[in-house]
Design a protein around this motif. Structure first.
Motif, PDB file in Angstrom:
ATOM      1  N   VAL A   1      60.692  30.161  77.449  1.00  0.00           N
ATOM      2  CA  VAL A   1      61.714  30.096  76.400  1.00  0.00           C
ATOM      3  C   VAL A   1      63.074  29.903  77.038  1.00  0.00           C
ATOM      4  N   ILE A   2      63.992  29.336  76.271  1.00  0.00           N
ATOM      5  CA  ILE A   2      65.368  29.206  76.736  1.00  0.00           C
ATOM      6  C   ILE A   2      66.326  29.534  75.599  1.00  0.00           C
ATOM      7  N   GLU A   3      67.356  30.300  75.941  1.00  0.00           N
ATOM      8  CA  GLU A   3      68.421  30.635  74.996  1.00  0.00           C
ATOM      9  C   GLU A   3      69.601  29.731  75.312  1.00  0.00           C
ATOM     10  N   MET A   4      69.915  28.817  74.416  1.00  0.00           N
ATOM     11  CA  MET A   4      70.966  27.829  74.678  1.00  0.00           C
ATOM     12  C   MET A   4      72.150  28.004  73.751  1.00  0.00           C
ATOM     13  N   HIS A   5      73.318  28.121  74.324  1.00  0.00           N
ATOM     14  CA  HIS A   5      74.574  28.100  73.583  1.00  0.00           C
ATOM     15  C   HIS A   5      75.152  26.704  73.759  1.00  0.00           C
ATOM     16  N   ALA A   6      75.467  26.023  72.661  1.00  0.00           N
ATOM     17  CA  ALA A   6      75.955  24.646  72.732  1.00  0.00           C
ATOM     18  C   ALA A   6      76.884  24.379  71.547  1.00  0.00           C
ATOM     19  N   PRO A   7      77.627  23.282  71.580  1.00  0.00           N
ATOM     20  CA  PRO A   7      78.561  22.984  70.488  1.00  0.00           C
ATOM     21  C   PRO A   7      77.882  22.942  69.123  1.00  0.00           C
ATOM     22  N   SER A   8      78.603  23.383  68.114  1.00  0.00           N
ATOM     23  CA  SER A   8      78.061  23.371  66.754  1.00  0.00           C
ATOM     24  C   SER A   8      77.831  21.945  66.270  1.00  0.00           C
TER      25      SER A   8
ATOM     26  N   PRO B   1      74.793  27.920  67.999  1.00  0.00           N
ATOM     27  CA  PRO B   1      75.942  27.017  67.906  1.00  0.00           C
ATOM     28  C   PRO B   1      77.251  27.761  68.139  1.00  0.00           C
ATOM     29  N   SER B   2      78.165  27.104  68.818  1.00  0.00           N
ATOM     30  CA  SER B   2      79.467  27.710  69.084  1.00  0.00           C
ATOM     31  C   SER B   2      80.449  27.360  67.981  1.00  0.00           C
ATOM     32  N   GLY B   3      81.079  28.380  67.442  1.00  0.00           N
ATOM     33  CA  GLY B   3      82.155  28.148  66.491  1.00  0.00           C
ATOM     34  C   GLY B   3      83.506  28.289  67.149  1.00  0.00           C
ATOM     35  N   ASN B   4      83.534  28.985  68.297  1.00  0.00           N
ATOM     36  CA  ASN B   4      84.775  29.242  69.017  1.00  0.00           C
ATOM     37  C   ASN B   4      84.419  29.465  70.489  1.00  0.00           C
ATOM     38  N   MET B   5      84.578  28.438  71.303  1.00  0.00           N
ATOM     39  CA  MET B   5      84.146  28.527  72.695  1.00  0.00           C
ATOM     40  C   MET B   5      84.922  29.583  73.478  1.00  0.00           C
ATOM     41  N   THR B   6      86.215  29.705  73.192  1.00  0.00           N
ATOM     42  CA  THR B   6      87.028  30.708  73.883  1.00  0.00           C
ATOM     43  C   THR B   6      86.507  32.108  73.595  1.00  0.00           C
ATOM     44  N   ARG B   7      86.199  32.365  72.343  1.00  0.00           N
ATOM     45  CA  ARG B   7      85.660  33.674  71.947  1.00  0.00           C
ATOM     46  C   ARG B   7      84.293  33.918  72.579  1.00  0.00           C
ATOM     47  N   ASP B   8      83.460  32.884  72.612  1.00  0.00           N
ATOM     48  CA  ASP B   8      82.102  33.036  73.134  1.00  0.00           C
ATOM     49  C   ASP B   8      82.106  33.277  74.646  1.00  0.00           C
TER      50      ASP B   8
ATOM     51  N   ILE C   1      76.602  25.223  77.123  1.00  0.00           N
ATOM     52  CA  ILE C   1      77.165  23.872  77.165  1.00  0.00           C
ATOM     53  C   ILE C   1      78.514  23.964  76.463  1.00  0.00           C
ATOM     54  N   VAL C   2      79.545  24.098  77.266  1.00  0.00           N
ATOM     55  CA  VAL C   2      80.916  24.212  76.769  1.00  0.00           C
ATOM     56  C   VAL C   2      81.793  23.314  77.634  1.00  0.00           C
ATOM     57  N   THR C   3      83.075  23.268  77.351  1.00  0.00           N
ATOM     58  CA  THR C   3      83.951  22.386  78.119  1.00  0.00           C
ATOM     59  C   THR C   3      84.118  22.878  79.546  1.00  0.00           C
ATOM     60  N   ASP C   4      84.557  21.973  80.396  1.00  0.00           N
ATOM     61  CA  ASP C   4      84.803  22.325  81.790  1.00  0.00           C
ATOM     62  C   ASP C   4      85.834  23.433  81.930  1.00  0.00           C
ATOM     63  N   ALA C   5      86.815  23.466  81.035  1.00  0.00           N
ATOM     64  CA  ALA C   5      87.831  24.526  81.093  1.00  0.00           C
ATOM     65  C   ALA C   5      87.212  25.887  80.791  1.00  0.00           C
TER      66      ALA C   5
END
Length: 341
Positions: A39-46, A74-81, A101-105
Motif C-alpha cells: 500500500v502507499i499513502e500519497m499526498h498530492a495536489p487536489s 488531496p492537498s487543499g493547502n500545501m503550506t499547512r500540510d 507531491i508538492v512544490t519544490d519550495a
C-alpha cells in the motif's frame, strides 16, 4: 583461432548478462520489498483528483507487475500540510503520508529540516538532473505563475504588462493575493533580490488586497469579486478552461515564476519501499500524459511537452536546492507582511 574467438565472444555475452543482473538488482529488490508493503499513502495536489490518482497507480502497478493499493490525500493547502508533517516529526510521530507531491519550495521546507529519506534514484534509471534536495526528491512537472484575470471583465488595456503595474492605485481593494508566498520568495532569492522583493510586498500590502487560497481566488475572479490576482498558478487556468471560464495570464509580465512539482519519500514513512519505487515511476515518460490530463502540467525539462514549449523565449525563474533555505525564510516573512500569519 576461431575457437578462441568464439570463447571470447561468449565471455563478453556472459559479462553483459552479469552486468544486466547487477544493474537490475536494485530495482528487483525494491519491487519485492514494495510487494510486501502492499500500500502507499500519497499526498498530492487536489487538481490531480481521485481519477488522476487511480490512473497513476494503475500505470505503476502495470509497469512493475504489482497490485499496490493507493490511498490518495488531496492537498487543499500545501503550506499547512507541510507544517503538519513538521509538527508530527517534532513530536516523534510518523507522517500520515509515505510520499508528498508538492512544490519544490514546500519540499525545501522539509529538506532544511531533514524530513526526506534520500535514495539514489539514478540506480533506478532516473536522470541525475531530475533529482534535488540531496537525492530526497525528483522533479515531476512545472507550474507557471503570473498575474491572472478574467478576460470578460477586465479590458485588455488594463492588463498588467510588468509586475510593478500591480502597484497602481486603481487596484486598491480590487486586487487578490493568494497564500503561495513562495512565489515572491523565488523572486527574492533570484532576479529581484531580497531588498527589492520586500519593498514590493510592502507596497502590495498597502493595496489592501483580498487574501485567500488559489482555488477560491479563481472563483472570485470568475465572479468579478477580484479584478486581478497578483499571482495564480496555471493549475487554476487549466481548471477554468475545463469549465469554460475565461481566466488568463498577463503574459507580458516578466519574469515568469515556475514552481516545480517534486515527489519525495518522507522520513519515518510506513511504506518507504513502495514510496521509492513510486518516486522512480513518477520520473518516467509514461507519467507525463497522465499528469497533464488531470493537472494540466508537464515538465519544462522534457523537449516537446507543453511546458517546454511555453518556456521558450521567456525569462523563467526556477528554484534550486541552494536557494531553498532563503526562499523558506523569506516566504514566511512575506506571509507576515501580507497578513497570512
Amino acid at each position: 583461432m576461431i575457437k578462441r574467438l568464439s570463447v571470447y565472444l561468449l565471455g563478453l555475452v556472459l559479462i553483459g548478462i552479469s552486468n544486466q543482473r547487477v544493474s537490475a538488482a536494485p530495482l528487483d529488490d525494491l519491487i519485492a520489498a514494495a510487494k510486501k508493503e502492499g500500500v502507499i499513502e500519497m499526498h498530492a495536489p487536489s487538481t490531480l483528483g481521485p481519477d488522476g490518482a487511480q490512473a497513476l497507480v494503475a500505470g505503476f502497478n502495470k509497469k512493475y507487475g504489482l497490485n499496490i493499493k493507493m490511498n490518495y490525500s488531496p492537498s487543499g493547502n500545501m503550506t499547512r500540510d507541510v507544517a503538519k508533517v513538521v509538527g508530527l516529526s517534532a513530536s516523534g510521530q510518523p507522517p500520515e503520508w509515505d510520499i508528498m507531491i508538492v512544490t519544490d519550495a514546500h519540499h525545501g521546507s522539509l529538506w532544511v529540516r531533514k524530513l526526506h529519506i534520500p535514495y539514489d534514484y539514478n540506480t533506478l534509471g532516473v536522470a541525475k538532473e531530475r533529482m534535488e534536495y540531496d537525492r530526497g526528491t525528483v522533479s515531476v512537472a512545472n507550474q507557471f505563475a503570473l498575474p491572472a484575470y478574467n478576460k470578460k471583465i477586465l479590458p485588455a488595456k488594463d492588463v498588467p504588462k510588468k509586475w510593478e503595474d500591480l502597484l497602481d492605485p486603481k487596484w486598491k481593494g480590487k486586487l487578490g493575493v493568494i497564500n503561495s508566498t513562495h512565489h515572491w520568495g523565488r523572486l527574492a532569492a533570484g532576479p529581484w533580490g531580497e531588498e527589492k522583493a520586500i519593498d514590493f510586498i510592502k507596497k502590495l500590502s498597502a493595496q489592501q488586497p483580498i487574501l485567500t487560497r488559489a482555488g477560491e481566488m479563481a472563483q472570485r475572479l470568475i465572479l468579478g469579486e477580484v479584478l486581478i490576482s497578483a499571482t495564480l498558478q496555471d493549475s487554476q487556468l487549466h481548471e477554468s478552461k475545463e469549465s469554460g471560464a475565461p481566466l488568463a495570464f498577463a503574459e507580458q509580465v516578466s519574469p515568469v515564476i515556475s514552481p516545480e512539482y517534486h515527489v519525495g519519500v518522507l522520513k519515518n514513512a510506513r511504506h518507504p519501499n513502495v514510496g521509492h519505487l513510486f518516486v522512480a515511476f513518477m520520473a518516467s515518460a509514461e507519467v507525463q500524459p497522465i499528469w497533464e490530463k488531470y493537472t494540466g502540467h508537464t515538465s519544462a525539462y522534457i523537449p516537446g511537452t507543453t511546458a517546454y514549449k511555453f518556456a521558450q523565449g521567456k525569462q523563467v525563474v526556477y528554484m534550486k536546492q541552494d536557494q531553498a533555505a532563503k526562499v523558506d525564510k523569506i516566504s514566511r516573512q512575506i506571509g507576515k507582511i501580507l497578513g497570512f500569519d
